[in-house]
Scaffold this active site. Structure first.
Site, short mmCIF file in Angstrom:
data_model
loop_
_atom_site.label_atom_id
_atom_site.label_comp_id
_atom_site.label_asym_id
_atom_site.label_seq_id
_atom_site.Cartn_x
_atom_site.Cartn_y
_atom_site.Cartn_z
N HIS A 247 44.38 34.38 42.48
CA HIS A 247 43.33 35.24 43.01
C HIS A 247 42.00 34.48 43.22
O HIS A 247 41.10 34.97 43.90
CB HIS A 247 43.10 36.46 42.10
CG HIS A 247 42.45 36.13 40.77
ND1 HIS A 247 43.17 35.93 39.62
CD2 HIS A 247 41.14 36.02 40.42
CE1 HIS A 247 42.34 35.71 38.62
NE2 HIS A 247 41.08 35.77 39.10
N ASP A 281 50.21 34.88 39.47
CA ASP A 281 48.76 34.63 39.61
C ASP A 281 48.42 33.17 39.34
O ASP A 281 47.47 32.83 38.61
CB ASP A 281 47.97 35.54 38.67
CG ASP A 281 46.47 35.57 39.01
OD1 ASP A 281 46.13 35.22 40.16
OD2 ASP A 281 45.67 35.92 38.13
N SER A 364 38.21 32.56 35.38
CA SER A 364 39.61 32.61 35.84
C SER A 364 40.06 31.24 36.31
O SER A 364 39.38 30.55 37.07
CB SER A 364 39.75 33.60 36.99
OG SER A 364 39.47 34.91 36.54
#
Length: 515
Positions: A247, A281, A364
């Site tokens: 993402h 992811d 992230s």
């Protein structure tokens, strides 16, 4: 005989018997005393009493009579010397008297050098000066051998003033010193200088948070993708491969998508996406022509235990190189994220490591390291309180993809540009609200894929799968997560409820490409 002055003088021929008898007034031998008359030499004629008179010579000097015209003057008696205060008088050479025949006291001086008997003995009364008295008849006066100092006189007013001034000066000095010290401490006379210590330039201890940060930061990068997405990544090898979240690079972006990469040194280079898998992811980015890269060491996420210390590094809200720490709060925590895409291709299913290390937007794709500085997870998801804003902060609920799963996916992406996930070949009914996952479809089509692993193992429509390898599952998402935490070819033991009966079915996982 000299008639003129009443003295009869005779020649030698006229000398008669001894004239020294009493009443003749014969002269005494010379040297008999200071009060004796002087004897004439032998050549002179001695005095005799007047002829025809039996009385004493009226011109002789009786013991207490008036002196005759030819009698010698009596000796002058001088007063005894008075020594100065505290002066010790030396003894006379003859050991006798001082001055006019006054004998010294025979008492020895005291040992302390003071006066005898507490001072000078009292006087014997007033003495009448008799100029005619013989010195040897003078009464002896005892003088101490040592004259002691008189008692000290009381201090004069001047001395008292001087002593008082000295005391006042001393007190003023003490008070002034104390006031000066207090003012100096308060900074009244100088600028304030705060104390400071330094720990030196020694290296951080191995295994400490500082030591882990020193080892990991050179291998952590900040990524900026098209569309304004940003996050963190870390170097996998010296060839320039970098692992991050899918993402971060716009979830499932195709190979060749440009990405800007900034290293901890501040150098920025351009990289490109090698491949991504939205279901996990995960994505891999590569930079070319860069030397001196610092790959991070990968650990084993299967060995992680609850309570192990961990360190998270990332760029939360664009703040590159942020280091936080915490512990592992839980393992195999089923987490889903994404779902913004209509087809659900961006939904990720993660059997995650839960940590309380602060993780915020921008973390992230960054590494989650253990106490030895080995990467055990990839920071991916946070759970935050919904405050209605576009961004939320950490509340101590962070989740990371286990590094064992991330390693498998990264190797597939690097080697082939794509990654697959394991499947059992069934469709799950998301409308089911009971415990477990029910095999079913919302259409008239069969929920069991023909020829798939589930059909071959004997799974049927309507079966409810309640456990995988003995671990109970709560819903369909958790079943998917349990399956995707394994590799294709692994065999799972499914616990199935069918018509009130509980069955155990063994299924071998198949490989499915990521669509």
């Amino acid at each position: 005989m000299d008639k003129g002055n009443g003295v009869e003088r005779r020649g030698p021929a006229a000398e008669g018997p001894d004239s020294s008898g009493p009443g003749t007034g014969a002269s005494r031998a010379a040297g008999s005393g200071p009060s004796s008359r002087l004897a004439k030499p032998a050549r002179d004629t001695e005095r005799e009493t007047p002829a025809g008179s039996g009385s004493e010579d009226p011109y002789s000097t009786p013991p207490y009579g008036q002196p005759g015209p030819w009698a010698p003057a009596p000796p002058v008696q001088r007063p005894d010397p008075t020594p100065p205060t505290g002066t010790r008088l030396p003894p006379p050479a003859d050991g006798g008297s001082l001055g006019g025949g006054v004998p010294l006291s025979q008492t020895a001086p005291p040992a302390d050098g003071g006066s005898l008997g507490g001072g000078i003995p009292p006087a014997q009364g007033p003495r009448r000066y008799d100029p005619w008295a013989s010195p040897e008849h003078a009464p002896p006066v005892a003088l101490p051998a040592t004259v002691g100092a008189p008692p000290a006189a009381p201090p004069s007013r001047t001395r008292r003033l001087v002593a008082g001034a000295a005391v006042i000066a001393l007190l003023a000095g003490v008070v002034g010193g104390l006031v000066g010290v207090w003012l100096e401490r308060e900074g009244a006379f100088s600028d304030v200088r705060l104390p400071q210590t330094s720990s030196g330039s020694s290296a951080a201890p191995s295994g400490s948070i500082a030591g882990i940060a020193d080892a990991l930061l050179p291998g952590v990068v900040t990524l900026h993708a098209p569309g304004g997405q940003s996050g963190t990544g870390f170097v996998l090898d010296e060839r320039g491969h970098i692992l991050t979240n899918a993402h971060v690079v716009s979830g499932g972006a195709g190979p060749g998508t440009p990405v800007e990469v900034t290293f901890s040194s501040g150098d920025t280079v351009s990289g490109e996406v090698v491949g991504a898998h939205g279901g996990y992811d995960l994505a891999v980015v590569k930079v070319s022509g860069v030397s001196g890269l610092t790959p991070l060491e990968l650990g084993d996420s299967d060995e992680v235990r609850v309570g192990d210390p961990v360190v998270a590094i990332g760029s939360p809200f664009g703040l590159a190189g942020t280091v936080t720490s915490g512990i592992i709060s839980a393992t195999e925590r089923p987490i889903t994220a994404g779902g913004e895409q209509a087809d659900g291709s961006d939904i990720s299913y993660v059997n995650a490591l839960q940590t309380d290390a602060p993780i915020n937007p921008g973390n992230s794709g960054g590494p989650l390291a253990d106490g030895q500085g080995r990467v055990i997870g990839v920071n991916s998801v946070i759970r935050s309180v919904d405050n209605g804003g576009p961004e939320a902060g950490s509340v101590g609920l962070g989740f990371a993809i286990p590094v064992n799963q991330a390693k498998d996916v990264a190797e597939q992406l690097i080697n082939t540009g794509r990654a697959t996930h394991p499947v059992i070949g069934v469709t799950l009914d998301t409308r089911y609200t009971g415990e477990g996952a029910r095999v079913g479809s919302s259409t008239d089509q069969s929920a069991v894929v023909a020829g798939g692993p589930a059909e071959e193992a004997g799974v049927r429509d309507g079966d409810v799968i309640t456990a995988v390898d003995g671990d109970r599952i709560a819903d369909a998402d958790e079943l998917i997560i349990r399956i995707r935490s394994h590799r294709p070819g692994d065999e799972l033991a499914l616990t199935v409820e069918r018509d009130g009966r509980e069955l155990s079915i063994a299924v071998e996982l198949a490989e499915a490409p990521d669509q």
